[in-house]
Design a protein around this motif. Structure first.
Motif, PDB file in Angstrom:
ATOM      1  N   TRP A   1       6.328  -3.141  -0.080  1.00 37.82           N
ATOM      2  CA  TRP A   1       4.998  -2.565   0.095  1.00 37.82           C
ATOM      3  C   TRP A   1       3.997  -3.415  -0.672  1.00 37.82           C
ATOM      4  O   TRP A   1       4.247  -3.813  -1.811  1.00 37.82           O
ATOM      5  CB  TRP A   1       4.955  -1.139  -0.432  1.00 37.82           C
ATOM      6  CG  TRP A   1       5.546  -0.134   0.506  1.00 37.82           C
ATOM      7  CD1 TRP A   1       6.198  -0.377   1.674  1.00 37.82           C
ATOM      8  CD2 TRP A   1       5.538   1.287   0.334  1.00 37.82           C
ATOM      9  NE1 TRP A   1       6.610   0.793   2.258  1.00 37.82           N
ATOM     10  CE2 TRP A   1       6.216   1.841   1.451  1.00 37.82           C
ATOM     11  CE3 TRP A   1       5.044   2.133  -0.636  1.00 37.82           C
ATOM     12  CZ2 TRP A   1       6.393   3.208   1.603  1.00 37.82           C
ATOM     13  CZ3 TRP A   1       5.218   3.493  -0.481  1.00 37.82           C
ATOM     14  CH2 TRP A   1       5.889   4.025   0.627  1.00 37.82           C
TER      15      TRP A   1
ATOM     16  N   LEU B   1      10.318   2.208   6.139  1.00 43.65           N
ATOM     17  CA  LEU B   1      11.336   2.856   5.310  1.00 43.65           C
ATOM     18  C   LEU B   1      12.368   3.592   6.162  1.00 43.65           C
ATOM     19  O   LEU B   1      13.548   3.661   5.811  1.00 43.65           O
ATOM     20  CB  LEU B   1      10.679   3.840   4.335  1.00 43.65           C
ATOM     21  CG  LEU B   1       9.973   3.240   3.120  1.00 43.65           C
ATOM     22  CD1 LEU B   1       9.375   4.356   2.272  1.00 43.65           C
ATOM     23  CD2 LEU B   1      10.934   2.407   2.284  1.00 43.65           C
ATOM     24  N   LEU B   2      11.914   4.144   7.279  1.00 44.91           N
ATOM     25  CA  LEU B   2      12.802   4.887   8.164  1.00 44.91           C
ATOM     26  C   LEU B   2      13.600   3.966   9.089  1.00 44.91           C
ATOM     27  O   LEU B   2      14.412   4.434   9.895  1.00 44.91           O
ATOM     28  CB  LEU B   2      11.990   5.881   9.007  1.00 44.91           C
ATOM     29  CG  LEU B   2      11.338   7.020   8.213  1.00 44.91           C
ATOM     30  CD1 LEU B   2      10.387   7.807   9.115  1.00 44.91           C
ATOM     31  CD2 LEU B   2      12.399   7.938   7.625  1.00 44.91           C
TER      32      LEU B   2
ATOM     33  N   LYS C   1       5.763   4.042   6.204  1.00 42.55           N
ATOM     34  CA  LYS C   1       6.737   5.106   6.448  1.00 42.55           C
ATOM     35  C   LYS C   1       7.752   4.677   7.510  1.00 42.55           C
ATOM     36  O   LYS C   1       8.961   4.887   7.362  1.00 42.55           O
ATOM     37  CB  LYS C   1       6.027   6.383   6.898  1.00 42.55           C
ATOM     38  CG  LYS C   1       5.099   6.995   5.856  1.00 42.55           C
ATOM     39  CD  LYS C   1       4.403   8.221   6.417  1.00 42.55           C
ATOM     40  CE  LYS C   1       3.402   8.799   5.434  1.00 42.55           C
ATOM     41  NZ  LYS C   1       2.698   9.984   6.003  1.00 42.55           N
TER      42      LYS C   1
ATOM     43  N   GLU D   1       1.036   4.447   7.761  1.00 46.60           N
ATOM     44  CA  GLU D   1       2.066   4.933   8.678  1.00 46.60           C
ATOM     45  C   GLU D   1       3.133   3.867   8.895  1.00 46.60           C
ATOM     46  O   GLU D   1       4.324   4.184   9.044  1.00 46.60           O
ATOM     47  CB  GLU D   1       1.425   5.310  10.020  1.00 46.60           C
ATOM     48  CG  GLU D   1       2.371   5.983  10.994  1.00 46.60           C
ATOM     49  CD  GLU D   1       2.922   7.312  10.489  1.00 46.60           C
ATOM     50  OE1 GLU D   1       4.042   7.682  10.917  1.00 46.60           O
ATOM     51  OE2 GLU D   1       2.234   7.972   9.681  1.00 46.60           O
TER      52      GLU D   1
END
Length: 277
Positions: free
Chosen positions: A126, A252-253, A249, A246
């Motif tokens: 990040w 990470l998923l 996220k 977004e």
């Protein structure tokens, strides 16, 4: 970034050599600890079972190198935490060094170590940027590199000018602006000889682009790129994207993040949408 200002001010990259180096190390550790506590508090608010890990208390180095022997207690501690269903929360740190007095063990270096030791499915960086940018063309806006190929030796395959930009952004920016101004001066001379105006909307637009291109935003990227490439060469999915978005996220998923840079092994299909499992 927390800790970086103190490290630079007290020249901790060189070790504990100055009269005020010890104070600098204390302040640097205090700074990274403050950020670490903030992150841990937020995760605990969401009932994430995190266990704080400070490398300074576990790891030492010798002349700037953390050996396997020095690394073993750290890795054993991480394994023990995960074995009991907790998540280790680790931060870059300034650790003690047998020769220099201290050594800065960065978060990037720690991530590389963890990837080598545990072979995770993915590693996500990040940042305050969407990923790695190509800022080599002064007459155009920076271009996000959606993927970077990595050869089997873990070396990123990038255009030579992009590499120069990332390694030394200030010098590259100066050289590019000098080249642009020389070309602009030549065009202006040609227009004057041809009886045309000196300034045109095209020139104005180009100058505005030069003004808005800030090569320094990628200045800290080169080290992350090298680490990312080494991890990707091990078969780990590596993504860089902007934190708090977004896309962060999704990364990470393990889902496709449009505004990001994905590191792809050269011997795999470069379909970015399929590189993240």
């Amino acid at each position: 970034s927390f800790g970086h200002f103190e490290a630079k001010k007290y020249k901790l990259m060189n070790g504990l050599y100055g009269d005020d180096s010890a104070q600098g190390m204390v302040l640097c550790r205090a700074a990274v600890s403050i950020l670490h506590q903030h992150v841990m508090a937020k995760l605990m608010e969401h009932r994430v079972p995190v266990m704080s890990v400070s490398p300074n208390a576990i790891v030492t180095s010798t002349d700037g190198v953390v050996s396997r022997r020095q690394l073993r207690p750290f890795l054993m501690h991480i394994k023990r935490i995960m074995k009991h269903g907790m998540i280790p929360l680790i931060h870059g740190d300034v650790i003690f060094d047998d020769k220099r007095g201290c050594h800065i063990w960065s978060g990037d270096a720690i991530l590389e170590t963890l990837c080598s030791a545990f072979s995770p499915q993915r590693a996500v960086f990040w940042s305050n940027m969407e990923g790695v940018y190509d800022c080599t063309d002064q007459q155009r806006p920076p271009t996000l590199l959606t993927h970077i190929n990595v050869n089997p030796r873990g070396i990123p395959e990038l255009d030579v000018n992009v590499v120069k930009q990332l390694k030394n952004p200030s010098k590259f920016k100066s050289q590019q602006q000098d080249a642009y101004m020389q070309a602009l001066s030549k065009k202006m001379d040609e227009k004057q000889k041809g009886g045309k105006g000196v300034q045109t909307p095209e020139h104005e637009e180009s100058q505005q682009n030069v003004t808005h291109v800030d090569v320094d935003v990628t200045g800290g990227m080169w080290g992350k790129i090298l680490v990312s490439a080494k991890c990707a060469a091990q078969g780990i999915d590596v993504v860089m994207t902007k934190g708090g978005t977004e896309d962060a996220k999704l990364a990470l998923l393990g889902k496709y993040a449009k505004n990001s840079t994905v590191f792809v092994q050269s011997d795999t299909t470069c379909d970015v949408s399929s590189t993240i499992n």
